[in-house]
Design a protein around this motif. Structure first.
Motif, PDB file in Angstrom:
ATOM      1  N   CYS A  13      11.174  16.931 -15.854  1.00  0.00           N
ATOM      2  CA  CYS A  13      11.393  18.355 -16.118  1.00  0.00           C
ATOM      3  C   CYS A  13      10.545  19.224 -15.202  1.00  0.00           C
ATOM      4  O   CYS A  13      11.002  20.261 -14.700  1.00  0.00           O
ATOM      5  CB  CYS A  13      11.077  18.669 -17.583  1.00  0.00           C
ATOM      6  N   LEU A  14       9.319  18.805 -14.970  1.00  0.00           N
ATOM      7  CA  LEU A  14       8.414  19.585 -14.127  1.00  0.00           C
ATOM      8  C   LEU A  14       8.896  19.635 -12.687  1.00  0.00           C
ATOM      9  O   LEU A  14       8.866  20.685 -12.035  1.00  0.00           O
ATOM     10  CB  LEU A  14       7.011  18.992 -14.211  1.00  0.00           C
ATOM     11  N   LEU A  15       9.387  18.510 -12.178  1.00  0.00           N
ATOM     12  CA  LEU A  15       9.814  18.448 -10.778  1.00  0.00           C
ATOM     13  C   LEU A  15      11.108  19.211 -10.514  1.00  0.00           C
ATOM     14  O   LEU A  15      11.291  19.780  -9.435  1.00  0.00           O
ATOM     15  CB  LEU A  15       9.971  16.983 -10.354  1.00  0.00           C
ATOM     16  N   VAL A  16      12.007  19.218 -11.475  1.00  0.00           N
ATOM     17  CA  VAL A  16      13.308  19.876 -11.252  1.00  0.00           C
ATOM     18  C   VAL A  16      13.317  21.323 -11.713  1.00  0.00           C
ATOM     19  O   VAL A  16      14.284  22.045 -11.488  1.00  0.00           O
ATOM     20  CB  VAL A  16      14.447  19.113 -11.961  1.00  0.00           C
ATOM     21  N   SER A  17      12.237  21.762 -12.359  1.00  0.00           N
ATOM     22  CA  SER A  17      12.204  23.122 -12.898  1.00  0.00           C
ATOM     23  C   SER A  17      12.025  24.143 -11.786  1.00  0.00           C
ATOM     24  O   SER A  17      11.426  23.870 -10.745  1.00  0.00           O
ATOM     25  CB  SER A  17      11.068  23.258 -13.913  1.00  0.00           C
ATOM     26  N   CYS A  23       4.229  24.176  -5.427  1.00  0.00           N
ATOM     27  CA  CYS A  23       4.804  22.844  -5.234  1.00  0.00           C
ATOM     28  C   CYS A  23       3.780  21.742  -5.456  1.00  0.00           C
ATOM     29  O   CYS A  23       4.062  20.767  -6.160  1.00  0.00           O
ATOM     30  CB  CYS A  23       5.394  22.759  -3.830  1.00  0.00           C
ATOM     31  N   LEU A  24       2.601  21.884  -4.872  1.00  0.00           N
ATOM     32  CA  LEU A  24       1.587  20.842  -5.008  1.00  0.00           C
ATOM     33  C   LEU A  24       1.114  20.713  -6.452  1.00  0.00           C
ATOM     34  O   LEU A  24       0.841  19.607  -6.926  1.00  0.00           O
ATOM     35  CB  LEU A  24       0.403  21.129  -4.083  1.00  0.00           C
ATOM     36  N   ASN A  25       1.032  21.837  -7.148  1.00  0.00           N
ATOM     37  CA  ASN A  25       0.646  21.780  -8.555  1.00  0.00           C
ATOM     38  C   ASN A  25       1.677  21.007  -9.372  1.00  0.00           C
ATOM     39  O   ASN A  25       1.331  20.237 -10.270  1.00  0.00           O
ATOM     40  CB  ASN A  25       0.481  23.185  -9.119  1.00  0.00           C
ATOM     41  N   LEU A 201       1.655  19.847 -23.470  1.00  0.00           N
ATOM     42  CA  LEU A 201       1.164  20.159 -22.128  1.00  0.00           C
ATOM     43  C   LEU A 201       2.306  20.189 -21.121  1.00  0.00           C
ATOM     44  O   LEU A 201       2.377  21.093 -20.270  1.00  0.00           O
ATOM     45  CB  LEU A 201       0.116  19.117 -21.718  1.00  0.00           C
ATOM     46  N   GLY A 202       3.216  19.230 -21.209  1.00  0.00           N
ATOM     47  CA  GLY A 202       4.354  19.208 -20.301  1.00  0.00           C
ATOM     48  C   GLY A 202       5.223  20.443 -20.455  1.00  0.00           C
ATOM     49  O   GLY A 202       5.651  21.056 -19.465  1.00  0.00           O
ATOM     50  N   PHE A 203       5.480  20.829 -21.701  1.00  0.00           N
ATOM     51  CA  PHE A 203       6.294  22.024 -21.957  1.00  0.00           C
ATOM     52  C   PHE A 203       5.642  23.268 -21.363  1.00  0.00           C
ATOM     53  O   PHE A 203       6.309  24.097 -20.733  1.00  0.00           O
ATOM     54  CB  PHE A 203       6.493  22.197 -23.469  1.00  0.00           C
ATOM     55  N   LEU A 204       4.322  23.389 -21.527  1.00  0.00           N
ATOM     56  CA  LEU A 204       3.632  24.583 -21.047  1.00  0.00           C
ATOM     57  C   LEU A 204       3.474  24.599 -19.531  1.00  0.00           C
ATOM     58  O   LEU A 204       3.484  25.671 -18.917  1.00  0.00           O
ATOM     59  CB  LEU A 204       2.259  24.685 -21.719  1.00  0.00           C
ATOM     60  N   LEU A 205       3.326  23.440 -18.913  1.00  0.00           N
ATOM     61  CA  LEU A 205       3.250  23.422 -17.448  1.00  0.00           C
ATOM     62  C   LEU A 205       4.569  23.867 -16.824  1.00  0.00           C
ATOM     63  O   LEU A 205       4.588  24.430 -15.728  1.00  0.00           O
ATOM     64  CB  LEU A 205       2.885  22.017 -16.958  1.00  0.00           C
ATOM     65  N   VAL A 206       5.668  23.615 -17.532  1.00  0.00           N
ATOM     66  CA  VAL A 206       6.979  24.055 -17.045  1.00  0.00           C
ATOM     67  C   VAL A 206       7.216  25.525 -17.379  1.00  0.00           C
ATOM     68  O   VAL A 206       7.659  26.309 -16.522  1.00  0.00           O
ATOM     69  CB  VAL A 206       8.107  23.191 -17.651  1.00  0.00           C
TER      70      VAL A 206
END
Length: 223
Positions: A13-17, A23-25, A201-206
Motif C-alpha cells: 500500500c505504501l509503495l503504490v500510494s 520517494c525515499l521515505n 503505523l502502516g495506515f498512517l504512513l500512507v
C-alpha cells in the motif's frame, strides 16, 4: 504469520500510494514492513510447523535468518525517523545519526549470525522503536506515537510474562499466567499487539505522511 501478512500488505500500500511522502521515505517505510513481516513470518513457521530442535544447526540457522530480517527492518525504520529528525533539527549531523544507528543494528546482526539470541535482538528492536516514538512525538504525530507505543508494549509484555506464561510456568500449569496459556500465551499476545501496531503505523504512513509548511514534500526528501 499475522505480522507477515500485515507487513507485506502495508509495504504494498505504501509503495503504490500517491501520498505527499518523499520517494525515499516510502522506500524506507516499505523496507521496514517487508523485512519485519518476513522475519516474523519465518519465526511463525518455526514455532508452528517445525520441531523445536536447537541441537540441529539448520534449525538454529533459520532462527538466525529470522532475527536478521527483523533487524534489517528496524534499521530501515531508524533511517526513516532519522530523516524526519533532521527536518526538525537540521543542525544535527546526518552522518553521526545514521552511523550510530547502523553501528548498533550492524553489531547486533553480526552477533546474531554468530549466536542467535532473542533477547539481544529484542533490545535492539526496543531501542530503535523508542527512538522512533521520540521523533514522531517531536513531530506531533500522535497516531504514530500511539502505534509505536503499542509495538513497545508488545515487546515489554512478552518479556515480563515469560516467567509465568512461558516455559517457566509449565511446572505449575501456568496457574499464575494472566492469559489463557498455553492456548494464548505471552508470545501470542506479543504477535497480536505487534500486528495491531504496524497496522496502525502502516495506515498512517500512507494517509498522514510528514510534510513541511504548506504541504510541500520534505526538504531533504529526494535522494
Amino acid at each position: 504469520c499475522l505480522i507477515c501478512i500485515v507487513g507485506l500488505a502495508a509495504a504494498s500500500c505504501l509503495l503504490v500510494s500517491h501520498t505527499k511522502a518523499a520517494c525515499l521515505n516510502k522506500i524506507l517505510g516499505a523496507h521496514f514492513f517487508v523485512w519485519t513481516g518476513l522475519g516474523y513470518g519465518l519465526a511463525g513457521i518455526l514455532h508452528h510447523f517445525l520441531h523445536d530442535d536447537r541441537e540441529h544447526q539448520m534449525y538454529v540457522n533459520v532462527w538466525k535468518v529470522s532475527y536478521t530480517l527483523t533487524l534489517a527492518g528496524i534499521g530501515a525504520l531508524g533511517l526513516l525517523v532519522n530523516r524526519l529528525l533532521l527536518i526538525k533539527h537540521p543542525h544535527l549531523s546526518e552522518m553521526c545519526l545514521n552511523g550510530a544507528l547502523l553501528a548498533i543494528v550492524g553489531l547486533d546482526i553480526l552477533y546474531t549470525l554468530l549466536a542467535a539470541n532473542m533477547m539481544v535482538t529484542g533490545v535492539c528492536l526496543g531501542l530503535v522503536t523508542v527512538w522512533a516514538l521520540i521523533v514522531w512525538a517531536l513531530w506531533g504525530s500522535c497516531g504514530k506515537v500511539v502505534a509505536t507505543a503499542i509495538l513497545i508494549a508488545g515487546l515489554l509484555l512478552q518479556v515480563l510474562l515469560e516467567s509465568r506464561c512461558g516455559e517457566g510456568g509449565y511446572s505449575e500449569c501456568w496457574k499464575d499466567c494472566p492469559l489463557p496459556a498455553p492456548y494464548f500465551n505471552h508470545n501470542a499476545l506479543f504477535h497480536v499487539s505487534y500486528a495491531v501496531g504496524i497496522t496502525i503505523l502502516g495506515f498512517l504512513l500512507v494517509s498522514d505522511p510528514e510534510v513541511v509548511g504548506d504541504g510541500q514534500q520534505l526538504l531533504i526528501a529526494q535522494p
